[in-house]
Enzyme design. Structure first.
Site, mmCIF file in Angstrom:
data_model
loop_
_atom_site.group_PDB
_atom_site.id
_atom_site.type_symbol
_atom_site.label_atom_id
_atom_site.label_comp_id
_atom_site.label_asym_id
_atom_site.label_seq_id
_atom_site.Cartn_x
_atom_site.Cartn_y
_atom_site.Cartn_z
ATOM 1 N N HIS A 83 -1.255 -10.832 -11.346
ATOM 2 C CA HIS A 83 -0.577 -11.039 -10.198
ATOM 3 C C HIS A 83 -0.084 -10.075 -9.340
ATOM 4 O O HIS A 83 1.177 -10.232 -9.811
ATOM 5 C CB HIS A 83 -0.125 -12.085 -10.881
ATOM 6 C CG HIS A 83 0.023 -13.453 -9.130
ATOM 7 N ND1 HIS A 83 -0.798 -14.624 -8.303
ATOM 8 C CD2 HIS A 83 0.944 -13.283 -8.092
ATOM 9 C CE1 HIS A 83 -0.091 -15.093 -7.786
ATOM 10 N NE2 HIS A 83 0.929 -14.131 -7.229
ATOM 11 N N CYS A 84 0.152 -10.087 -8.164
ATOM 12 C CA CYS A 84 0.770 -9.063 -7.185
ATOM 13 C C CYS A 84 1.527 -10.278 -6.018
ATOM 14 O O CYS A 84 0.556 -10.574 -4.680
ATOM 15 C CB CYS A 84 0.093 -7.727 -6.853
ATOM 16 S SG CYS A 84 0.628 -6.848 -5.890
ATOM 17 N N PRO A 85 3.238 -10.120 -6.350
ATOM 18 C CA PRO A 85 3.453 -10.722 -5.137
ATOM 19 C C PRO A 85 3.725 -9.678 -4.076
ATOM 20 O O PRO A 85 3.892 -10.719 -2.483
ATOM 21 C CB PRO A 85 5.106 -11.155 -5.662
ATOM 22 C CG PRO A 85 5.090 -10.227 -7.149
ATOM 23 C CD PRO A 85 3.766 -9.735 -7.150
#
Lengths: 479, 158
Positions: free
Chosen positions: A192-194
Site C-alpha cells: 500500500h503506497c501512501p
C-alpha cells in the site's frame, strides 16, 4: 445520472435507466433511484467522478507528492528552461516536458485505478464455503476454536498455503493479500503506497513501476540541468550572483537531491522484483528465498528475466472485478430452508448488508489460530529495506500491512483473545535500522512452526483494532 | 424432461428473461465451482463434477463446458507477441489508447459471456440449471443455480 431535474424529466430518465441496465421486473414499481455499486462498496476506498476514480481513504500524502512534483517541475520550466533553451538547446525543455507528462500520467493512473480488488463473497458463496470448511474439519458447528482456515495447493511443484479471509469471506488466491488500510483483498498485492494514495496490486503495478522509473529520470534530469544552469551562469557572473538571479534553482536542487536517493533506490528495488517475478510482500517475507528450505523456489517465475519483465509490464491488463459504476440490482429474495443455522440462501438489498449480516450467524468469536498475525498499521522497518539511508521515516511505501495475511478478523470480539500476542514492538523504525529479520520475515509462513515466530503487534495496532471493532458493531447494528 | 418449464426456457434469449425464471421457478440450491490454482494465478476452474448435479446433467457435458471456459480464460491471459505489442503500444501512448480501444482481455470476456449465454440456452436451461458468468462473481467461482423440479412437485438437487 442527471438527477435533480424536473419530475417529468426524471420519469423519462428513470425509464431509460431501467431498459439500459435491464433491471428486474419490479423496477417500474420502484420510485427510488437505483444506486451504483461504488456507493455501496464495503471497503474503505473513496470514489470520485461517479465511481471512475478510486483511491484509498487517506490521501494527504498523495497531494504532497503532487505538489512536490508540480512545484519542482513548474519552477524548472519557468526559471531554468528559458536560460537553458537559449544557452544550450531547446531540446532540453522538450525532453523535460515529455518526462513530466509521462510522470503525471502514470502517477494519476496508479492512484486512480482499481489495484485489483477482489469483490467480497456473496452470502451464498460464503455459506457454501463455510459448509465445506466445517465438513473438512469434521465439526458441525464452529465450536470454540475452529482450526485455521487454510487450504494447501500445489503450484508448479511448490506447496502454497491459501488463507481464508474473514472479512471478505473467501479463500485468498495465491499472491493476494488483504490490505487493512483499504479493507480489501487485492490480487497480486505488492504494497500500500501512501505516496500514491492507493494500493499497488495486479492492475496498477505496471503504472506504478513506470511512475517511479520516469520520476527517477525526471529527478535526475532536473537535478543535472539545474546544476548546469547555475554553473553556466556563475561562469559569467560569479556563483553568488548566479544563485541570486535564480533562487528557484536552490529549491529545486534541494528537493531533487533528497528525493533522488529514495526514488532511484525504489526503482532499482522494483526492477529486481520484476525480474524475479516477486511482490514486495513476498520479498519481505522471504517466501521464496532459499533460506527457507533447499527446495524453496518461486513457482511464479518464468525462469528468465526477459519473460518475467514482459509478464509484469506487458501482460494483458485484467479488467476491474468490482464493476464500480454498475447499478445495484436488488435480487428478489428466494429463500430456501436453511439446512443448518449457518446456511443462507437468497439475497437481500445489497451485498454489503448481507456481508455484514453473516457474522451474526457465526455466533462464536473466531479465534486466531496459532499462526501469528499482524495488525494493520504497522509501518515496517523492513519497508525501508528498499530505501537507502538518510531518508525521512514514514510514510514510506508500506508493504502489506496485514502481511501475514492471516487477516485478523477485525471484529471486536477478538481484541481480548489477542492481547497475549502483544509485544512491545515499535511501529515505524527509521531506515537503516532494519530489524534483522524484520517482523515479516520471521519464518512465518504458511504455518510452519517458526523457531522464533513471535507474533508482533504494535501498540498502534490496538487503535486500529478498536476502530475496526467499532466499525464491525456499527455494521451489525445496521442490519 | 421437465414439462412446464420448457415454456419458460424457450424465451431465454435475453438476460432479463433468465431473471424472470429466477422469480417463477424457485431456487433449490446453488453449486459453486471453485478456482483451480495448480497452474498458478491464471484463471482456471476446477473440472471436478459436483455431486449435486449428478441427477441433472451428465459429467461429460459439464466438464466440456468448464474446459472450454478454462481455455477461453487462458487465451485472455496469454502472453505472446500480440499482448506484448498491445502492452508496448499502450505504454508509448501513456495508456490513453485504452480510451478508444478495448483491451484483449475485455474482448475475450465478451466472448466468454456469449459462450455462457449460449450454453445456458442450449444445455443448462432445459435441465433446470443456470450458469452465472464468473465475472459477476469476481472470477472466484462458477455459480450454478439449480432450480426446483416442479414437474413432479419434488424439490430436487438439495
Amino acid at each position: 445520472m442527471h438527477l435533480g431535474v424536473s419530475e417529468s424529466m426524471r420519469e423519462r430518465e428513470y425509464s431509460q435507466i431501467s431498459t439500459r441496465s435491464s433491471t428486474p421486473m419490479e423496477s417500474p414499481h420502484q420510485k427510488r433511484v437505483l444506486r451504483k455499486k461504488w456507493q455501496a462498496f464495503p471497503g474503505q476506498n473513496k470514489f470520485y467522478c461517479d465511481g471512475r476514480i478510486m483511491m484509498a481513504r487517506q490521501t494527504g500524502v498523495f497531494y504532497l507528492t503532487l505538489v512536490l512534483i508540480l512545484v519542482t517541475s513548474g519552477l524548472f520550466f519557468a526559471f531554468d528552461c528559458p536560460f537553458l533553451a537559449s544557452a544550450l538547446s531547446p531540446a532540453i525543455p522538450a525532453v523535460g516536458g515529455v518526462l513530466f507528462v509521462f510522470v503525471m500520467g502514470t502517477l494519476l493512473r496508479t492512484s486512480f485505478s482499481d489495484p485489483g480488488v477482489l469483490p467480497r463473497a456473496t452470502p451464498d458463496e460464503a455459506a457454501d464455503l463455510e459448509r465445506q470448511i466445517d465438513v473438512a474439519n469434521g465439526s458441525s458447528s464452529g465450536g470454540f476454536r475452529p482450526p485455521p482456515r487454510t487450504k494447501e495447493v500445489l503450484i508448479n511443484g511448490q506447496t502454497v498455503k491459501l488463507k481464508y479471509c474473514f472479512t471478505c469471506k473467501i479463500f485468498r488466491p495465491p499472491r493476494a493479500s488483504h490490505c487493512s488500510l483499504c479493507d480489501n483483498c487485492v490480487e497480486r498485492f505488492d504494497h500500500h503506497c501512501p505516496w500514491v494514495g492507493n494500493c499497488v496490486g495486479r492492475r496498477n503495478y505496471r503504472f506504478f513501476y513506470m511512475f517511479i522509473l520516469s520520476l527517477s529520470f525526471l529527478t535526475i534530469f532536473i537535478f543535472a540541468f539545474v546544476i548546469t544552469h547555475v554553473i553556466l551562469r556563475s561562469q559569467s557572473s560569479g556563483f553568488l550572483t548566479a544563485l541570486k538571479d535564480s533562487p528557484a534553482s536552490v529549491l529545486e536542487v534541494v528537493v531533487c537531491f533528497f528525493s533522488v536517493w529514495s526514488i532511484v533506490g525504489l526503482s532499482g528495488f522494483h526492477t529486481y522484483l520484476i525480474s524475479s517475478n516477486q511482490t514486495t510482500n513476498e520479498d519481505i517475507k522471504g517466501s521464496w528465498s532459499s533460506k527457507r528450505g533447499k527446495d524453496n523456489y518461486n513457482p511464479y517465475s518464468y525462469g528468465n528475466i526477459f519473460t518475467n519483465c514482459c509478464a509484469a509490464l506487458c501482460s494483458p491488463l485484467p479488467p476491474s472485478l468490482i464493476d464500480r459504476r454498475g447499478f445495484i440490482q436488488p435480487d428478489t429474495p428466494q429463500p430456501a430452508p436453511p439446512t443448518n443455522g449457518i446456511t443462507m440462501y437468497g439475497a437481500t438489498q445489497s451485498q454489503s448488508h448481507m456481508a455484514a449480516a453473516t457474522p451474526l450467524l457465526q455466533s462464536e468469536p473466531v479465534m486466531m489460530s496459532d499462526e501469528p498475525s499482524l495488525p494493520g498499521r504497522t509501518s515496517l522497518g523492513a519497508a525501508c529495506a528498499s530505501l537507502p539511508l538518510g531518508q525521512p521515516t514514514p510514510p514510506t511505501s508500506t508493504p502489506s500491512l496485514s502481511c501475514d495475511a492471516d487477516l485478523l478478523p477485525l471484529q471486536g470480539n477478538h481484541v481480548e483473545g489477542q492481547h497475549h500476542f502483544l509485544t512491545p514492538e515499535e511501529a515505524p523504525s527509521p531506515p537503516g535500522m532494519l530489524h534483522c529479520g524484520s517482523p515479516m520475515g520471521q519464518g512465518h509462513p504458511h504455518g510452519h512452526a517458526p523457531g522464533h515466530g513471535v507474533p508482533f503487534y504494535s501498540p498502534a495496532s490496538q487503535d486500529s483494532l478498536h476502530e475496526d471493532s467499532v466499525r464491525g458493531l456499527v455494521k451489525l447494528s445496521s442490519v | 424432461a421437465l414439462p412446464h418449464l420448457p415454456a419458460l426456457w424457450s424465451n431465454t434469449r435475453k438476460t432479463h428473461s433468465l431473471q424472470d425464471l429466477r422469480q417463477q421457478a424457485s431456487i433449490a440450491a446453488k453449486v459453486f465451482v471453485q478456482r483451480d490454482y495448480t497452474t498458478g494465478t491464471i484463471c482456471q476452474f476446477q473440472t471436478k463434477f459436483p455431486s449435486e448435479l449428478e441427477t441433472r446433467i451428465d459429467k461429460q457435458q459439464f466438464e466440456e463446458t468448464i474446459r472450454t471456459l478454462n481455455n477461453l480464460y487462458a487465451e485472455a491471459e496469454k502472453l505472446g507477441g500480440r499482448s506484448y505489442l498491445e502492452g508496448c503500444l499502450a505504454c508509448v501512448t501513456a495508456y490513453t489508447i485504452f480510451l478508444c480501444m478495448e483491451t484483449h482481455y475485455e474482448k475475450v470476456l465478451k466472448k466468454i459471456a456469449k459462450y455462457i449465454q449460449e450454453q445456458n440456452d442450449k444445455i443448462y436451461a432445459p435441465r433446470g440449471l443456470l450458469l452465472t458468468d464468473p465475472i459477476e462473481r469476481g472470477l472466484r467461482v462458477v455459480e450454478i443455480t439449480i432450480f426446483e423440479d416442479q414437474s413432479n412437485g419434488r424439490i430436487e438437487g438439495r
